[in-house]
Design a protein around this motif. Structure first.
Motif, PDB file in Angstrom:
ATOM      1  N   LEU A 129       0.834  -1.189   0.000  1.00 46.46           N
ATOM      2  CA  LEU A 129       0.000   0.000   0.000  1.00 46.46           C
ATOM      3  C   LEU A 129       0.874   1.247   0.000  1.00 46.46           C
ATOM      4  N   GLU A 130       0.520   2.231  -0.792  1.00 48.45           N
ATOM      5  CA  GLU A 130       1.342   3.432  -0.954  1.00 48.45           C
ATOM      6  C   GLU A 130       1.646   4.145   0.353  1.00 48.45           C
ATOM      7  N   THR A 131       0.793   4.025   1.352  1.00 50.57           N
ATOM      8  CA  THR A 131       0.988   4.711   2.632  1.00 50.57           C
ATOM      9  C   THR A 131       1.875   3.930   3.602  1.00 50.57           C
ATOM     10  N   ASN A 132       2.265   2.726   3.249  1.00 55.26           N
ATOM     11  CA  ASN A 132       3.069   1.886   4.134  1.00 55.26           C
ATOM     12  C   ASN A 132       4.561   2.187   3.924  1.00 55.26           C
ATOM     13  N   ASP A 133       4.958   3.392   4.327  1.00 54.40           N
ATOM     14  CA  ASP A 133       6.330   3.864   4.109  1.00 54.40           C
ATOM     15  C   ASP A 133       7.371   2.968   4.754  1.00 54.40           C
ATOM     16  N   LYS A 134       7.083   2.472   5.943  1.00 55.29           N
ATOM     17  CA  LYS A 134       8.042   1.621   6.653  1.00 55.29           C
ATOM     18  C   LYS A 134       8.353   0.355   5.850  1.00 55.29           C
ATOM     19  N   ALA A 135       7.310  -0.274   5.301  1.00 53.51           N
ATOM     20  CA  ALA A 135       7.509  -1.484   4.501  1.00 53.51           C
ATOM     21  C   ALA A 135       8.239  -1.159   3.204  1.00 53.51           C
ATOM     22  N   ILE A 136       7.874  -0.065   2.559  1.00 52.98           N
ATOM     23  CA  ILE A 136       8.534   0.315   1.303  1.00 52.98           C
ATOM     24  C   ILE A 136      10.025   0.523   1.531  1.00 52.98           C
ATOM     25  N   LYS A 137      10.391   1.192   2.614  1.00 48.50           N
ATOM     26  CA  LYS A 137      11.808   1.412   2.939  1.00 48.50           C
ATOM     27  C   LYS A 137      12.521   0.094   3.221  1.00 48.50           C
ATOM     28  N   LEU A 138      11.845  -0.808   3.918  1.00 47.44           N
ATOM     29  CA  LEU A 138      12.430  -2.125   4.188  1.00 47.44           C
ATOM     30  C   LEU A 138      12.693  -2.862   2.878  1.00 47.44           C
ATOM     31  N   TYR A 139      11.717  -2.880   1.993  1.00 51.53           N
ATOM     32  CA  TYR A 139      11.886  -3.580   0.719  1.00 51.53           C
ATOM     33  C   TYR A 139      13.017  -2.955  -0.104  1.00 51.53           C
ATOM     34  N   GLN A 140      13.088  -1.644  -0.108  1.00 50.73           N
ATOM     35  CA  GLN A 140      14.168  -0.973  -0.840  1.00 50.73           C
ATOM     36  C   GLN A 140      15.532  -1.325  -0.242  1.00 50.73           C
ATOM     37  N   LYS A 141      15.601  -1.438   1.060  1.00 47.70           N
ATOM     38  CA  LYS A 141      16.846  -1.825   1.744  1.00 47.70           C
ATOM     39  C   LYS A 141      17.349  -3.180   1.237  1.00 47.70           C
ATOM     40  N   TYR A 142      16.420  -4.060   0.892  1.00 43.25           N
ATOM     41  CA  TYR A 142      16.780  -5.394   0.420  1.00 43.25           C
ATOM     42  C   TYR A 142      16.819  -5.493  -1.102  1.00 43.25           C
ATOM     43  N   GLY A 143      16.864  -4.365  -1.783  1.00 44.33           N
ATOM     44  CA  GLY A 143      17.078  -4.373  -3.221  1.00 44.33           C
ATOM     45  C   GLY A 143      15.825  -4.381  -4.077  1.00 44.33           C
ATOM     46  N   PHE A 144      14.672  -4.186  -3.490  1.00 46.39           N
ATOM     47  CA  PHE A 144      13.440  -4.125  -4.272  1.00 46.39           C
ATOM     48  C   PHE A 144      13.308  -2.745  -4.895  1.00 46.39           C
ATOM     49  N   GLU A 145      12.793  -2.709  -6.110  1.00 50.42           N
ATOM     50  CA  GLU A 145      12.574  -1.460  -6.829  1.00 50.42           C
ATOM     51  C   GLU A 145      11.108  -1.361  -7.225  1.00 50.42           C
ATOM     52  N   VAL A 146      10.621  -0.141  -7.320  1.00 53.28           N
ATOM     53  CA  VAL A 146       9.246   0.086  -7.758  1.00 53.28           C
ATOM     54  C   VAL A 146       9.142  -0.229  -9.249  1.00 53.28           C
ATOM     55  N   GLU A 147       8.165  -1.049  -9.596  1.00 54.02           N
ATOM     56  CA  GLU A 147       7.914  -1.378 -10.999  1.00 54.02           C
ATOM     57  C   GLU A 147       6.710  -0.628 -11.545  1.00 54.02           C
TER      58      GLU A 147
ATOM     59  N   TYR B 289      -6.670   4.426  -2.471  1.00 53.45           N
ATOM     60  CA  TYR B 289      -5.211   4.459  -2.382  1.00 53.45           C
ATOM     61  C   TYR B 289      -4.606   3.581  -3.472  1.00 53.45           C
ATOM     62  N   HIS B 290      -3.379   3.917  -3.824  1.00 58.14           N
ATOM     63  CA  HIS B 290      -2.644   3.151  -4.831  1.00 58.14           C
ATOM     64  C   HIS B 290      -1.901   1.994  -4.177  1.00 58.14           C
ATOM     65  N   THR B 291      -1.742   0.937  -4.941  1.00 59.61           N
ATOM     66  CA  THR B 291      -0.899  -0.186  -4.546  1.00 59.61           C
ATOM     67  C   THR B 291       0.389  -0.090  -5.358  1.00 59.61           C
ATOM     68  N   ILE B 292       1.516  -0.151  -4.672  1.00 62.12           N
ATOM     69  CA  ILE B 292       2.823  -0.080  -5.321  1.00 62.12           C
ATOM     70  C   ILE B 292       3.290  -1.501  -5.642  1.00 62.12           C
ATOM     71  N   LEU B 293       3.717  -1.710  -6.873  1.00 65.68           N
ATOM     72  CA  LEU B 293       4.286  -2.986  -7.298  1.00 65.68           C
ATOM     73  C   LEU B 293       5.797  -2.878  -7.197  1.00 65.68           C
ATOM     74  N   MET B 294       6.400  -3.809  -6.465  1.00 67.09           N
ATOM     75  CA  MET B 294       7.857  -3.799  -6.289  1.00 67.09           C
ATOM     76  C   MET B 294       8.417  -5.178  -6.627  1.00 67.09           C
ATOM     77  N   ALA B 295       9.698  -5.200  -6.995  1.00 62.87           N
ATOM     78  CA  ALA B 295      10.340  -6.477  -7.301  1.00 62.87           C
ATOM     79  C   ALA B 295      11.834  -6.379  -7.045  1.00 62.87           C
ATOM     80  N   ARG B 296      12.398  -7.535  -6.752  1.00 63.46           N
ATOM     81  CA  ARG B 296      13.853  -7.702  -6.603  1.00 63.46           C
ATOM     82  C   ARG B 296      14.277  -8.711  -7.652  1.00 63.46           C
ATOM     83  N   LEU B 297      15.219  -8.299  -8.473  1.00 62.90           N
ATOM     84  CA  LEU B 297      15.718  -9.184  -9.537  1.00 62.90           C
ATOM     85  C   LEU B 297      17.051  -9.772  -9.139  1.00 62.90           C
ATOM     86  N   ASN B 298      17.266 -11.001  -9.528  1.00 67.55           N
ATOM     87  CA  ASN B 298      18.528 -11.703  -9.301  1.00 67.55           C
ATOM     88  C   ASN B 298      18.941 -12.352 -10.622  1.00 67.55           C
ATOM     89  N   VAL B 299      19.333 -11.486 -11.574  1.00 68.41           N
ATOM     90  CA  VAL B 299      19.693 -12.006 -12.908  1.00 68.41           C
ATOM     91  C   VAL B 299      21.123 -11.665 -13.243  1.00 68.41           C
TER      92      VAL B 299
END
Length: 181
Positions: free
Chosen positions: A138-156, A171-181
């Motif tokens: 969820l776009e308002t879940n800043d704490k989770a977004i920061k955690l995911y970014q810390k582990y290499g996730f990017e907004v798609e 509210y908007h839902t943010i799509l994030m992903a971590r790639l390992n390629v």
């Protein structure tokens, strides 16, 4: 898939991260209902899309058998306080990726449990040859977004006006992903 159990102590709280087992089904059903009522960051309201004990047993058994699925439990003093899942796809063209979801009871926020569940999931994914972990937040879940970014996730991207919360606003839902390629 199964992983080895690991213990952590953060801010004085000792907890274990381990693979879900069939005996956890009843506790998982209860925790899921409780956590859904504690935050609007998740997809469901309390009691919606209820999964009973037998439903969780089925999910646990399927996740244990499939190499691109992982179901983890966070446990404090033999009590389930959170869990996460990585759910893969059986289609060949999508078998390289999994979708991650996590929830932790509100009384246990601030102890790094969500981060450790994520960390263990990433380690498993990397060791299993998974190339992409995706999630929705969820776009308002800043704490989770920061955690995911810390582990290499990017907004798609984002799903606009995706959720309507108790305040009646969308509210908007943010799509994030971590790639390992």
């Amino acid at each position: 898939m199964l992983i080895d159990s690991k213990e952590f102590t953060i801010n004085g709280l000792r907890y274990m991260i381990r693979s879900a087992m069939e005996k956890d089904a009843k506790g998982l059903s209860q925790v899921r209902v409780q956590v859904d009522g504690e935050t609007e960051n998740l997809d469901r309201e309390q009691g919606e899309a209820y999964i009973d004990e037998s439903g969780f047993k089925k999910v646990i058994n399927e996740d244990t058998e499939r190499s691109n699925h992982l179901f983890l439990i966070a446990e404090v003093n033999d009590r389930i306080v959170g869990f996460s899942r990585c759910e893969g796809n059986q289609l060949k063209r999508s078998s390289h990726k999994v979708e991650f979801g996590v929830c932790v009871l509100k009384d246990y926020w601030g102890y790094g449990i969500g981060g450790k569940l994520l960390e263990q999931s990433i380690q498993w994914a990397d060791e299993s040859g998974i190339k992409k972990i995706s999630l929705k937040v969820l776009e308002t879940n800043d704490k989770a977004i920061k955690l995911y970014q810390k582990y290499g996730f990017e907004v798609e991207g984002s799903l606009k006006f995706d959720k309507r919360l108790s305040d009646g606003k969308y509210y908007h839902t943010i799509l994030m992903a971590r790639l390992n390629v």
